[in-house]
Design a protein around this motif. Structure first.
Motif, PDB file in Angstrom:
ATOM      1  N   ALA A  72       0.827  -1.209   0.000  1.00 35.29           N
ATOM      2  CA  ALA A  72       0.000   0.000   0.000  1.00 35.29           C
ATOM      3  C   ALA A  72       0.863   1.261   0.000  1.00 35.29           C
ATOM      4  N   LEU A  73       1.969   1.230   0.743  1.00 32.48           N
ATOM      5  CA  LEU A  73       2.850   2.392   0.780  1.00 32.48           C
ATOM      6  C   LEU A  73       3.493   2.641  -0.585  1.00 32.48           C
ATOM      7  N   VAL A  74       3.921   1.549  -1.246  1.00 31.36           N
ATOM      8  CA  VAL A  74       4.524   1.698  -2.570  1.00 31.36           C
ATOM      9  C   VAL A  74       3.519   2.304  -3.546  1.00 31.36           C
ATOM     10  N   VAL A  75       2.279   1.774  -3.505  1.00 33.50           N
ATOM     11  CA  VAL A  75       1.232   2.311  -4.380  1.00 33.50           C
ATOM     12  C   VAL A  75       0.977   3.782  -4.067  1.00 33.50           C
ATOM     13  N   ALA A  76       0.953   4.116  -2.776  1.00 34.81           N
ATOM     14  CA  ALA A  76       0.699   5.501  -2.389  1.00 34.81           C
ATOM     15  C   ALA A  76       1.820   6.417  -2.853  1.00 34.81           C
ATOM     16  N   ILE A  77       3.061   5.957  -2.705  1.00 36.19           N
ATOM     17  CA  ILE A  77       4.189   6.791  -3.130  1.00 36.19           C
ATOM     18  C   ILE A  77       4.175   6.994  -4.644  1.00 36.19           C
ATOM     19  N   VAL A  78       3.935   5.910  -5.388  1.00 37.61           N
ATOM     20  CA  VAL A  78       3.867   6.021  -6.855  1.00 37.61           C
ATOM     21  C   VAL A  78       2.734   6.951  -7.258  1.00 37.61           C
ATOM     22  N   PHE A  79       1.579   6.785  -6.645  1.00 36.63           N
ATOM     23  CA  PHE A  79       0.425   7.626  -6.969  1.00 36.63           C
ATOM     24  C   PHE A  79       0.719   9.078  -6.617  1.00 36.63           C
TER      25      PHE A  79
ATOM     26  N   PHE B  44      -8.411  16.878   1.437  1.00 40.43           N
ATOM     27  CA  PHE B  44      -8.092  15.555   1.985  1.00 40.43           C
ATOM     28  C   PHE B  44      -6.982  14.890   1.182  1.00 40.43           C
ATOM     29  N   THR B  45      -7.023  15.039  -0.138  1.00 43.38           N
ATOM     30  CA  THR B  45      -5.992  14.458  -0.997  1.00 43.38           C
ATOM     31  C   THR B  45      -4.649  15.126  -0.751  1.00 43.38           C
ATOM     32  N   GLU B  46      -4.649  16.438  -0.606  1.00 50.07           N
ATOM     33  CA  GLU B  46      -3.413  17.160  -0.335  1.00 50.07           C
ATOM     34  C   GLU B  46      -2.821  16.740   1.015  1.00 50.07           C
TER      35      GLU B  46
ATOM     36  N   GLY C  41       2.180  16.950   3.060  1.00 51.37           N
ATOM     37  CA  GLY C  41       1.250  16.184   3.866  1.00 51.37           C
ATOM     38  C   GLY C  41       1.975  15.129   4.688  1.00 51.37           C
ATOM     39  N   VAL C  42       1.343  14.681   5.760  1.00 51.94           N
ATOM     40  CA  VAL C  42       1.996  13.738   6.678  1.00 51.94           C
ATOM     41  C   VAL C  42       1.292  12.388   6.714  1.00 51.94           C
ATOM     42  N   GLY C  43       0.266  12.189   5.893  1.00 54.28           N
ATOM     43  CA  GLY C  43      -0.525  10.972   5.992  1.00 54.28           C
ATOM     44  C   GLY C  43       0.263   9.698   5.791  1.00 54.28           C
ATOM     45  N   VAL C  44       0.889   9.531   4.620  1.00 49.65           N
ATOM     46  CA  VAL C  44       1.621   8.310   4.302  1.00 49.65           C
ATOM     47  C   VAL C  44       2.855   8.141   5.180  1.00 49.65           C
ATOM     48  N   PRO C  45       3.745   9.148   5.302  1.00 54.48           N
ATOM     49  CA  PRO C  45       4.908   8.972   6.179  1.00 54.48           C
ATOM     50  C   PRO C  45       4.518   8.680   7.628  1.00 54.48           C
ATOM     51  N   LEU C  46       3.464   9.335   8.123  1.00 52.63           N
ATOM     52  CA  LEU C  46       3.039   9.117   9.499  1.00 52.63           C
ATOM     53  C   LEU C  46       2.583   7.681   9.707  1.00 52.63           C
TER      54      LEU C  46
ATOM     55  N   PHE D 293      -6.106   2.697   6.985  1.00 51.83           N
ATOM     56  CA  PHE D 293      -5.086   3.258   6.110  1.00 51.83           C
ATOM     57  C   PHE D 293      -5.444   3.033   4.639  1.00 51.83           C
ATOM     58  N   VAL D 294      -5.826   1.793   4.301  1.00 48.90           N
ATOM     59  CA  VAL D 294      -6.180   1.476   2.920  1.00 48.90           C
ATOM     60  C   VAL D 294      -7.396   2.290   2.486  1.00 48.90           C
ATOM     61  N   ALA D 295      -8.398   2.399   3.378  1.00 50.56           N
ATOM     62  CA  ALA D 295      -9.586   3.183   3.040  1.00 50.56           C
ATOM     63  C   ALA D 295      -9.226   4.654   2.821  1.00 50.56           C
ATOM     64  N   THR D 296      -8.316   5.158   3.640  1.00 51.31           N
ATOM     65  CA  THR D 296      -7.881   6.554   3.480  1.00 51.31           C
ATOM     66  C   THR D 296      -7.212   6.766   2.128  1.00 51.31           C
ATOM     67  N   LEU D 297      -6.341   5.819   1.737  1.00 52.32           N
ATOM     68  CA  LEU D 297      -5.681   5.930   0.440  1.00 52.32           C
ATOM     69  C   LEU D 297      -6.684   5.905  -0.709  1.00 52.32           C
ATOM     70  N   VAL D 298      -7.646   4.994  -0.638  1.00 50.66           N
ATOM     71  CA  VAL D 298      -8.632   4.864  -1.712  1.00 50.66           C
ATOM     72  C   VAL D 298      -9.444   6.150  -1.854  1.00 50.66           C
ATOM     73  N   VAL D 299      -9.909   6.685  -0.722  1.00 53.37           N
ATOM     74  CA  VAL D 299     -10.705   7.916  -0.763  1.00 53.37           C
ATOM     75  C   VAL D 299      -9.873   9.068  -1.322  1.00 53.37           C
ATOM     76  N   ALA D 300      -8.615   9.171  -0.835  1.00 50.19           N
ATOM     77  CA  ALA D 300      -7.754  10.267  -1.307  1.00 50.19           C
ATOM     78  C   ALA D 300      -7.441  10.138  -2.791  1.00 50.19           C
ATOM     79  N   MET D 301      -7.328   8.911  -3.293  1.00 51.05           N
ATOM     80  CA  MET D 301      -7.042   8.707  -4.716  1.00 51.05           C
ATOM     81  C   MET D 301      -8.222   9.080  -5.598  1.00 51.05           C
ATOM     82  N   TYR D 302      -9.432   8.738  -5.158  1.00 49.11           N
ATOM     83  CA  TYR D 302     -10.603   8.921  -6.019  1.00 49.11           C
ATOM     84  C   TYR D 302     -11.258  10.292  -5.875  1.00 49.11           C
TER      85      TYR D 302
END
Length: 256
Positions: free
Chosen positions: A45-52, A74-76, A83-88, A237-246
């Motif tokens: 999930a982190l790799v996908v988030a970083i690439v995205f 929310f995406t920002e 933003g601190v979401g993924v690193p945090l 975490f996964v739900a947060t990534l999905v929402v932020a992506m879409y």
């Protein structure tokens, strides 16, 4: 250095500690496996988030800027732009895994050394219950050995309480009493009742025989609770990534 019944009692105690180690390793092997699984999923999930965040989000940001609109807040917050979401999340995950590894290593070492576990504070209910259950087992077995060696009951309880890291004010007369500064466990209450009925030694032997099963139940409960906490954290975490992506995709229509 002792023989006869005393030596038998000590061998029973060593057997109890060995069983405790086996039980602990058996139930926590599942937790360790779950941690590795969640760590692997989290890494993906982190790799996908970083690439995205490095490839897709800048394109969305440029597109939104052309139409004079900012990206969804929310995406920002989750991706890039300070933003601190993924690193945090990565830091929190590493801390959780580190704490679990430390606690498991500490418990293994203390059990192998026939040593009591630290008395954890009340705000650590999962770890605290395991330590409390194991230390209680040491207390029961120490008391049984001392009583079998001819030590007077009051002295046996005092010495066992000190050696097994029990509350400092735990005494023979306090067993089962509500007039104490610490919360009485059901086992201590039963010992107090047995002591008043003159069946203290028989109750100690009974509680020693039953304690491995009781500790197994504590470990099962701790494993289930800890697993639930880790799963909830990962799913959030996964739900947060999905929402932020879409969100940028859903907002694009209104911006255009």
């Amino acid at each position: 250095s002792v023989s006869g019944p005393k030596n038998t009692l000590f061998r029973d105690f060593v057997s109890y500690v060995q069983q405790s180690k086996v039980v602990f390793e058996t139930y926590w092997a599942g937790v360790v496996g779950l941690i590795w699984y969640l760590a692997a999923v989290s890494a993906v999930a982190l790799v996908v988030a970083i690439v995205f965040g490095t490839s897709v989000i800048p394109s969305f940001n440029s597109m939104f800027s052309q139409f004079g609109a900012p990206l969804p807040k929310f995406t920002e917050m989750v991706f890039a732009f300070g933003g601190v979401g993924v690193p945090l999340f990565a830091i929190v995950l590493a801390l959780i895994v580190g704490v679990v590894v430390f606690v498991v290593a500490l418990f293994h070492r203390r059990i192998q050394q026939l040593s009591p576990l630290p008395r954890w504070p009340t705000w650590a209910p999962i770890i605290g219950k395991i330590a409390e259950a194991y230390n209680l087992g040491l207390f029961l077995n120490y008391t049984r050995i001392l009583r079998g060696s001819g030590v007077e009951a009051r002295q046996a309880v005092a010495d066992a309480a000190s050696a097994a890291n029990q509350p400092q004010d735990l005494t023979y007369d306090d067993l089962g009493s509500s007039d104490t500064s610490f919360a009485q466990l059901p086992v201590l209450t039963e010992l107090g009742v047995a002591a008043r009925l003159g069946n203290f030694d028989a109750e100690i032997a009974h509680q020693c025989d039953q304690h491995i099963g009781n500790m197994s139940l504590v470990l099962v409960e701790a494993r289930d609770r800890f697993s639930l906490i880790l799963k909830i954290a990962l799913y959030l975490f996964v739900a947060t990534l999905v929402v932020a992506m879409y969100l940028p995709i859903f907002k694009m229509g209104s911006v255009i």
